[in-house]
Design a protein around this motif. Sequence first.
Motif, PDB file in Angstrom:
ATOM      1  N   PRO A 223       0.796  -1.225   0.000  1.00 59.44           N
ATOM      2  CA  PRO A 223       0.000   0.000   0.000  1.00 59.44           C
ATOM      3  C   PRO A 223       0.831   1.280   0.000  1.00 59.44           C
ATOM      4  O   PRO A 223       0.254   2.366  -0.122  1.00 59.44           O
ATOM      5  N   ASN A 224       2.138   1.162   0.110  1.00 56.64           N
ATOM      6  CA  ASN A 224       2.956   2.368   0.250  1.00 56.64           C
ATOM      7  C   ASN A 224       4.127   2.454  -0.725  1.00 56.64           C
ATOM      8  O   ASN A 224       4.584   3.561  -1.007  1.00 56.64           O
ATOM      9  N   SER A 225       4.618   1.331  -1.223  1.00 60.27           N
ATOM     10  CA  SER A 225       5.864   1.343  -1.981  1.00 60.27           C
ATOM     11  C   SER A 225       5.751   0.495  -3.251  1.00 60.27           C
ATOM     12  O   SER A 225       5.082  -0.534  -3.246  1.00 60.27           O
ATOM     13  N   PRO A 226       6.424   0.928  -4.329  1.00 60.30           N
ATOM     14  CA  PRO A 226       6.454   0.098  -5.534  1.00 60.30           C
ATOM     15  C   PRO A 226       7.292  -1.160  -5.307  1.00 60.30           C
ATOM     16  O   PRO A 226       8.412  -1.094  -4.793  1.00 60.30           O
ATOM     17  N   ARG A 227       6.741  -2.301  -5.684  1.00 60.73           N
ATOM     18  CA  ARG A 227       7.406  -3.598  -5.520  1.00 60.73           C
ATOM     19  C   ARG A 227       7.083  -4.493  -6.707  1.00 60.73           C
ATOM     20  O   ARG A 227       6.016  -4.393  -7.313  1.00 60.73           O
ATOM     21  N   ARG A 228       8.009  -5.391  -7.009  1.00 52.31           N
ATOM     22  CA  ARG A 228       7.778  -6.453  -7.978  1.00 52.31           C
ATOM     23  C   ARG A 228       8.191  -7.769  -7.350  1.00 52.31           C
ATOM     24  O   ARG A 228       9.237  -7.838  -6.693  1.00 52.31           O
ATOM     25  N   CYS A 229       7.416  -8.835  -7.560  1.00 53.53           N
ATOM     26  CA  CYS A 229       7.770 -10.157  -7.045  1.00 53.53           C
ATOM     27  C   CYS A 229       7.720 -11.179  -8.170  1.00 53.53           C
ATOM     28  O   CYS A 229       6.939 -11.047  -9.112  1.00 53.53           O
ATOM     29  N   LYS A 230       8.561 -12.198  -8.046  1.00 58.59           N
ATOM     30  CA  LYS A 230       8.628 -13.245  -9.055  1.00 58.59           C
ATOM     31  C   LYS A 230       9.003 -14.564  -8.380  1.00 58.59           C
ATOM     32  O   LYS A 230       9.355 -14.591  -7.195  1.00 58.59           O
ATOM     33  N   ILE A 231       8.928 -15.659  -9.120  1.00 58.02           N
ATOM     34  CA  ILE A 231       9.359 -16.957  -8.624  1.00 58.02           C
ATOM     35  C   ILE A 231      10.829 -17.142  -8.982  1.00 58.02           C
ATOM     36  O   ILE A 231      11.191 -17.122 -10.167  1.00 58.02           O
ATOM     37  N   ALA A 232      11.677 -17.297  -7.966  1.00 58.40           N
ATOM     38  CA  ALA A 232      13.105 -17.465  -8.215  1.00 58.40           C
ATOM     39  C   ALA A 232      13.453 -18.913  -8.543  1.00 58.40           C
ATOM     40  O   ALA A 232      14.246 -19.185  -9.443  1.00 58.40           O
TER      41      ALA A 232
END
Length: 375
Positions: A223-232
Amino acid sequence: MSVLTRFGTGRAHPRRSLLARGVAVLATAVLAAGAALAGAAPAQAAVPDRWGFAYLQTPTPAPGTILDTTRQWGGWKAGAPALWATVDQIGVGRYRVNFPNTASRNGVAHVTAVDNAPRWCQVFQTYPSGSSQIVEVQCYRPGGAPDNARFVVDYTSASGVLPPGPAFGYVKANPVGALMSSYNSAGAGNVVTHLGPGFYEVKLNGLGNALLDGNLQATAEHPNSPRRCKIARWTSTGGTILAYVFCFDPAGAMADSFFNLTYHRQRPIFGAVPPRYFAYLWSPALGGGTDFNSAGGVNTIMVSGVGQYLATLPLVGYRMTTVQVTAFGTTPDYCNLQAPWILSGNTVFVRNVICFNATGAQAPNDFFLTYSSNV
């Protein structure tokens, strides 16, 4: 162009010491995963309690815009066929999606940007509002500034168990790995462990096979910061699916985040059967258990440019449809949809999956792709 059967699973990023440590710890964690992981599979059928998918066809929608009616559907349609999912833009790159008659407090959401330019979208927050489920989406451009974008969004909430064979599970975790939502179709439970900055191990007990099988999708939520997540990385060990999630800030440094992860095998991304027509694939392993087409078609991938991949899914192209993409590997690269997928006869063309590095340049990358119709 040639059919892509296997390509690299990530490139070194020596400038990121946290990333380098994460990769090293990841290798140790995968090797250490052992026979202690287990779970029984009860024999009682179930379907998701609430589900819906939708596609935002314009990056600047008018208030109350009905989302693309050829690319949306949901469980609410069985009882209220006249209702449609809608959207309101509430800021730059920020959207409030309303899924009618879908309210829940134990679900997960996934979102994929649809743009020729480097953009990514994440979940901002989800919450019930009356009988509706709200999924707020925030989109960014390289560097982390909010920006308008098209996107596809899915939401699911499930309970109960499934018989052995098909499998479905999900988690929503907070930045320190505590579960906020969780579902496991074997009734065996899920566990998330925070292993380091932006580095998470997800155990989906009882959902694994002897062979690596099924599909994963991961989406950052913050809700506050840009993030990206992926499967490593991922593996199936002792009946448990182990998935390692890496999350990044806009510069490509590993950073803690809320995230949503879904695993599905012989079921679509939202867990319901029907539909009968769906497909998924994992780009490094076409032809194996991670490559599935419910109608028996042969899925293919072709390289169509730098970091661009044309996916073809035969025999499953029917009516209202959805697609989600998640990048795979240990670099900060991410993958989107370059344009909306199209149906030609009963064949689905995803033209293209498009992948970018942290600076916004197109770059080769592996990915998970999942598709479903509503029938």
